[in-house]
Motif scaffolding. Structure first.
Motif, PDB file in Angstrom:
ATOM      1  N   LYS A   1      -8.435  19.029  -3.525  1.00 36.27           N
ATOM      2  CA  LYS A   1      -8.399  17.542  -3.106  1.00 36.27           C
ATOM      3  C   LYS A   1      -7.889  16.651  -4.088  1.00 36.27           C
ATOM      4  CE  LYS A   1      -9.906  13.426  -1.090  1.00 36.27           C
ATOM      5  NZ  LYS A   1      -9.441  12.941   0.004  1.00 36.27           N
TER       6      LYS A   1
ATOM      7  N   GLY B   1      -1.427  -2.395   6.833  1.00 40.08           N
ATOM      8  CA  GLY B   1      -2.335  -1.454   6.622  1.00 40.08           C
ATOM      9  C   GLY B   1      -3.672  -1.832   7.708  1.00 40.08           C
TER      10      GLY B   1
ATOM     11  N   GLY C   1       2.561   3.004   8.250  1.00 36.98           N
ATOM     12  CA  GLY C   1       1.053   3.016   7.751  1.00 36.98           C
ATOM     13  C   GLY C   1       0.055   2.846   8.900  1.00 36.98           C
ATOM     14  N   ASP C   2      -0.966   2.485   8.553  1.00 32.70           N
ATOM     15  CA  ASP C   2      -1.973   2.429   9.600  1.00 32.70           C
ATOM     16  C   ASP C   2      -1.854   1.309  10.506  1.00 32.70           C
ATOM     17  OD1 ASP C   2      -3.470   3.884   7.852  1.00 32.70           O
ATOM     18  OD2 ASP C   2      -5.087   2.554   7.264  1.00 32.70           O
TER      19      ASP C   2
ATOM     20  N   GLY D   1       1.015  -1.185  -0.205  1.00 35.26           N
ATOM     21  CA  GLY D   1      -0.003   0.097   0.047  1.00 35.26           C
ATOM     22  C   GLY D   1       0.987   1.228   0.144  1.00 35.26           C
ATOM     23  N   TYR D   2       0.240   2.359   0.404  1.00 32.82           N
ATOM     24  CA  TYR D   2       1.082   3.603   0.317  1.00 32.82           C
ATOM     25  C   TYR D   2       2.332   3.324   1.255  1.00 32.82           C
ATOM     26  CZ  TYR D   2      -3.284   5.617  -1.322  1.00 32.82           C
ATOM     27  OH  TYR D   2      -4.200   5.843  -2.202  1.00 32.82           O
ATOM     28  N   GLY D   3       2.057   2.655   2.394  1.00 31.32           N
ATOM     29  CA  GLY D   3       3.387   2.879   3.333  1.00 31.32           C
ATOM     30  C   GLY D   3       4.235   1.859   2.922  1.00 31.32           C
TER      31      GLY D   3
ATOM     32  N   ARG E   1      -6.465   3.362  -2.383  1.00 32.76           N
ATOM     33  CA  ARG E   1      -7.446   3.214  -1.585  1.00 32.76           C
ATOM     34  C   ARG E   1      -8.289   4.364  -1.238  1.00 32.76           C
ATOM     35  NH1 ARG E   1      -6.455   0.883   4.582  1.00 32.76           N
ATOM     36  NH2 ARG E   1      -8.776   0.534   5.064  1.00 32.76           N
ATOM     37  N   VAL E   2      -7.702   5.545  -1.133  1.00 32.29           N
ATOM     38  CA  VAL E   2      -8.272   6.849  -0.894  1.00 32.29           C
ATOM     39  C   VAL E   2      -9.482   6.993  -2.030  1.00 32.29           C
ATOM     40  CG1 VAL E   2      -6.446   7.732   0.408  1.00 32.29           C
ATOM     41  CG2 VAL E   2      -6.640   8.447  -2.097  1.00 32.29           C
TER      42      VAL E   2
ATOM     43  N   ASP F   1       2.934  -9.044  -1.388  1.00 31.59           N
ATOM     44  CA  ASP F   1       1.377  -8.583  -1.263  1.00 31.59           C
ATOM     45  C   ASP F   1       0.894  -9.510  -2.343  1.00 31.59           C
ATOM     46  OD1 ASP F   1      -0.069  -5.416  -0.763  1.00 31.59           O
ATOM     47  OD2 ASP F   1      -1.237  -7.176  -1.864  1.00 31.59           O
ATOM     48  N   PRO F   2      -0.713  -9.939  -1.927  1.00 34.33           N
ATOM     49  CA  PRO F   2      -1.215 -10.783  -2.878  1.00 34.33           C
ATOM     50  C   PRO F   2      -1.459 -10.028  -4.159  1.00 34.33           C
ATOM     51  CG  PRO F   2      -2.570 -10.441  -0.906  1.00 34.33           C
ATOM     52  CD  PRO F   2      -1.037 -10.083  -0.564  1.00 34.33           C
TER      53      PRO F   2
ATOM     54  N   ALA G   1      -4.014   7.268   7.816  1.00 36.23           N
ATOM     55  CA  ALA G   1      -4.082   8.333   6.580  1.00 36.23           C
ATOM     56  C   ALA G   1      -3.011   7.793   5.669  1.00 36.23           C
ATOM     57  CB  ALA G   1      -4.145   9.687   7.006  1.00 36.23           C
ATOM     58  N   CYS G   2      -3.480   8.374   4.471  1.00 34.07           N
ATOM     59  CA  CYS G   2      -2.270   7.969   3.457  1.00 34.07           C
ATOM     60  C   CYS G   2      -1.440   9.266   3.484  1.00 34.07           C
ATOM     61  CB  CYS G   2      -2.727   7.961   2.105  1.00 34.07           C
ATOM     62  SG  CYS G   2      -3.414   9.359   1.199  1.00 34.07           S
ATOM     63  N   ALA G   3      -1.880  10.343   4.172  1.00 31.77           N
ATOM     64  CA  ALA G   3      -0.871  11.696   4.383  1.00 31.77           C
ATOM     65  C   ALA G   3       0.137  11.137   5.387  1.00 31.77           C
ATOM     66  CB  ALA G   3      -2.000  12.712   4.869  1.00 31.77           C
TER      67      ALA G   3
ATOM     68  N   VAL H   1       0.750 -12.957   3.463  1.00 35.81           N
ATOM     69  CA  VAL H   1       1.633 -13.229   4.878  1.00 35.81           C
ATOM     70  C   VAL H   1       0.784 -13.811   5.824  1.00 35.81           C
ATOM     71  CG1 VAL H   1       2.730 -12.378   6.677  1.00 35.81           C
ATOM     72  CG2 VAL H   1       3.240 -11.489   4.277  1.00 35.81           C
TER      73      VAL H   1
HETATM   74  C1  LIG Z   1     -12.557   5.231   1.271  1.00 35.59           C
HETATM   75  C2  LIG Z   1     -11.351   5.759   1.772  1.00 35.59           C
HETATM   76  C3  LIG Z   1     -11.098   7.062   1.931  1.00 35.59           C
HETATM   77  C4  LIG Z   1      -9.866   7.740   2.343  1.00 35.59           C
HETATM   78  N1  LIG Z   1      -9.405   8.769   2.144  1.00 35.59           N
HETATM   79  C5  LIG Z   1      -8.423   9.265   2.604  1.00 35.59           C
HETATM   80  C6  LIG Z   1      -7.993  10.831   2.457  1.00 35.59           C
HETATM   81  O1  LIG Z   1      -8.581  11.507   1.780  1.00 35.59           O
HETATM   82  N2  LIG Z   1      -6.719  11.159   2.989  1.00 35.59           N
HETATM   83  C7  LIG Z   1      -6.051  10.248   3.623  1.00 35.59           C
HETATM   84  O2  LIG Z   1      -4.752  10.685   4.111  1.00 35.59           O
HETATM   85  N3  LIG Z   1      -6.291   9.099   3.805  1.00 35.59           N
HETATM   86  C8  LIG Z   1      -7.448   8.461   3.418  1.00 35.59           C
HETATM   87  N4  LIG Z   1      -7.992   7.240   3.641  1.00 35.59           N
HETATM   88  C9  LIG Z   1      -6.950   6.468   4.322  1.00 35.59           C
HETATM   89  C10 LIG Z   1      -6.008   5.437   3.799  1.00 35.59           C
HETATM   90  O3  LIG Z   1      -6.445   4.999   2.723  1.00 35.59           O
HETATM   91  C11 LIG Z   1      -5.142   4.758   4.583  1.00 35.59           C
HETATM   92  O4  LIG Z   1      -4.756   5.242   5.840  1.00 35.59           O
HETATM   93  C12 LIG Z   1      -4.049   4.152   3.645  1.00 35.59           C
HETATM   94  O5  LIG Z   1      -4.329   3.636   2.754  1.00 35.59           O
HETATM   95  C13 LIG Z   1      -3.200   3.417   4.655  1.00 35.59           C
HETATM   96  O6  LIG Z   1      -1.807   3.000   3.952  1.00 35.59           O
HETATM   97  P1  LIG Z   1      -1.410   1.662   4.525  1.00 35.59           P
HETATM   98  O7  LIG Z   1      -0.092   1.412   3.433  1.00 35.59           O
HETATM   99  O8  LIG Z   1      -1.084   1.451   5.847  1.00 35.59           O
HETATM  100  O9  LIG Z   1      -2.167   0.179   3.982  1.00 35.59           O
HETATM  101  P2  LIG Z   1      -3.166   0.252   2.540  1.00 35.59           P
HETATM  102  O10 LIG Z   1      -3.106   1.393   1.838  1.00 35.59           O
HETATM  103  O11 LIG Z   1      -4.233  -0.272   3.381  1.00 35.59           O
HETATM  104  O12 LIG Z   1      -2.247  -1.079   2.145  1.00 35.59           O
HETATM  105  C14 LIG Z   1      -1.939  -2.214   2.913  1.00 35.59           C
HETATM  106  C15 LIG Z   1      -1.512  -3.427   1.985  1.00 35.59           C
HETATM  107  O13 LIG Z   1      -1.300  -4.547   2.695  1.00 35.59           O
HETATM  108  C16 LIG Z   1      -1.738  -5.573   1.870  1.00 35.59           C
HETATM  109  N5  LIG Z   1      -1.961  -6.790   2.850  1.00 35.59           N
HETATM  110  C17 LIG Z   1      -2.943  -6.633   3.724  1.00 35.59           C
HETATM  111  N6  LIG Z   1      -2.853  -8.024   4.333  1.00 35.59           N
HETATM  112  C18 LIG Z   1      -2.013  -8.765   3.990  1.00 35.59           C
HETATM  113  C19 LIG Z   1      -1.330  -9.820   4.047  1.00 35.59           C
HETATM  114  N7  LIG Z   1      -1.700 -10.644   5.032  1.00 35.59           N
HETATM  115  N8  LIG Z   1      -0.117 -10.428   3.249  1.00 35.59           N
HETATM  116  C20 LIG Z   1       0.464  -9.567   2.419  1.00 35.59           C
HETATM  117  N9  LIG Z   1      -0.485  -8.262   2.078  1.00 35.59           N
HETATM  118  C21 LIG Z   1      -1.337  -7.762   2.839  1.00 35.59           C
HETATM  119  C22 LIG Z   1      -3.087  -5.195   1.272  1.00 35.59           C
HETATM  120  O14 LIG Z   1      -2.993  -5.885   0.085  1.00 35.59           O
HETATM  121  C23 LIG Z   1      -2.587  -3.776   0.631  1.00 35.59           C
HETATM  122  O15 LIG Z   1      -1.829  -3.759  -0.540  1.00 35.59           O
HETATM  123  C24 LIG Z   1      -9.039   6.829   3.083  1.00 35.59           C
HETATM  124  C25 LIG Z   1      -9.410   5.313   3.352  1.00 35.59           C
HETATM  125  C26 LIG Z   1     -10.667   5.048   2.593  1.00 35.59           C
HETATM  126  C27 LIG Z   1     -11.141   3.607   2.876  1.00 35.59           C
END
Ligand SMILES: Cc1cc2nc3c(=O)[nH]c(=O)nc-3n(C[C@H](O)[C@H](O)[C@H](O)COP(=O)(O)OP(=O)(O)OC[C@H]3O[C@@H](n4cnc5c(N)ncnc54)[C@H](O)[C@@H]3O)c2cc1C
Length: 359
Positions: free
Chosen positions: A343, A107, A259-260, A18-20, A46-47, A38-39, A275-277, A79
């Protein structure tokens, strides 16, 4: 724990693209061959999931388009386990992946509540936006969005704008837009009136209490921390992984978390929200710290502060809420088409920053 150390080897594994995770992998590849697990073969914006629910076709980009110039190999698997003693990650294809340094970036996902009686095909989340789209195509009815945070507000306004034949409402336990200023909330409420969204504030609801044809649950995001929990990583009470200022797990310093999934904090901002931010700068910091460690240098603490929250209110309207360093709202907002454009630019800049790191 000393900040300066050299890992035994340079095998770097990143879990989650994901983003992080993607940002961390691209940076760490400056000093090591990185394996990214990642699968999915795509990076998903995702945003934009609420846009998919409203009919947008594609919000994904092939991972290969980011990785081709970098020493990053993608492994398409899920994983299932981390063995921190033997320093191995296990995937659902029964392979074991050894590591010297690991980045945990799995995430979060929406967690629904209730007694299970709602499991009748009425309940959707951002993660099931594609199925929600199909359901909306099956014909009009009533739709209730549960949760008045940013995700719920973006979802409700986007759907109300795109699906005029559906009767959209929102139910939320507190006030709509709890992180906004009074001015910001007033604007959201007036947009809801313009888009004919019925808003019920101060009403905690479980899915089985609602008689809508479709329920979109946006109320509670939960970190994907099950793998970390069973590996024995220290978690906070709300289920995120505890990290130090360098973004290493406080219990397992060979594991960076971004990330999250990370309960990261800085002096200026406090504990960072999901947040992706925040995920992008965390990914970048963790990736750079890995490079530092592999070069025998000192990793650096995360530096981060907030400036603004940006929200879409459909495609033609938006809200920019200026905030202090600690994310507290100021009495200053920008609204309308100008805010919608801001935005859109902010969302585009997330992919742009990944492309930049990919060069
Ligand atoms: C509808 C919506 C709108 C949003 N709008 C905003 C916004 O405007 N601004 C903002 O800052 N944030 C926004 N967010 C929040 C933002 O999307 C998340 O905070 C961000 O995606 C977190 O990034 P991440 O890398 O932690 O996780 P993610 O982007 O969720 O990526 C996680 C990755 O891990 C992978 N994964 C999960 N489990 C496994 C596993 N067991 N094995 C291997 N891979 C796995 C997934 O396939 C994915 O690719 C929004 C979220 C949603 C749902």
């Amino acid at each position: 724990m000393t900040n300066k150390r050299k890992p035994a080897g340079d095998r770097v594994l990143v879990l989650g693209a994901g983003y992080g995770g993607l940002m961390a992998a691209l940076h760490a590849a400056d000093a090591a061959d990185v394996t990214l697990i990642d699968p999915a073969a795509h990076f998903t914006e995702r945003v934009r999931e609420h846009e998919v629910a409203a009919g947008r076709q594609d919000i994904s980009h092939p991972l290969s388009s980011f990785l081709r110039k970098k020493r990053v190999t993608h492994v398409a698997a899920r994983v299932t386990d981390i063995d921190p003693v033997h320093k191995e990650v296990v995937t659902d294809d029964h392979r074991r992946h050894p590591f010297d340094l690991l980045v945990y970036a799995l995430g979060s996902r929406t967690q629904t509540v209730g007694d299970g009686s709602h499991e009748d095909g009425r309940l959707f989340t951002s993660e099931t936006a594609r199925y929600l789209r199909k359901r909306l195509d099956d014909g009009p009815g009533t739709l209730t969005v549960v949760g008045g945070g940013a995700t719920g507000v973006e979802m409700a306004t986007e759907l109300a704008e795109a699906e005029r034949a559906w009767k959209i409402s929102m139910v939320t336990a507190g006030e709509v837009g709890p992180a906004l200023s009074q001015k910001g909330r007033t604007h959201v409420r007036s947009m809801f009136r313009d888009l004919d969204i019925n808003l019920e504030e101060g009403r905690p609801a479980a899915p089985e209490d609602l008689d809508a044809d479709v329920i979109v649950w946006t109320a509670s995001l939960r970190a994907n921390a099950e793998v970390a929990r069973s590996a024995g990583l220290a978690l906070t009470v709300d289920g995120r992984i505890e990290v130090d200022a360098m973004l290493r797990s406080v219990s397992h310093p060979d594991i960076y978390v971004v990330g999250d999934a990370a309960a990261a904090r800085t002096e200026a901002a406090g504990e960072l929200r999901m947040a992706c931010a925040t995920a992008l700068p965390l990914g970048s910091r963790a990736g750079r710290n890995i490079v530092a460690e592999l070069r025998g240098q000192r990793p650096k603490p995360l530096s981060f502060r907030y400036y603004a929250q940006v929200m879409s209110l459909g495609r033609r309207n938006g809200l920019v809420q200026f905030v202090g360093a600690d994310d507290k709202p100021k009495d200053m907002i920008v609204t309308g088409r100008k805010a919608a454009l801001v935005k859109e630019q902010v969302v585009r800049s997330t992919v742009r920053s990944l492309r930049l790191a990919a060069r």
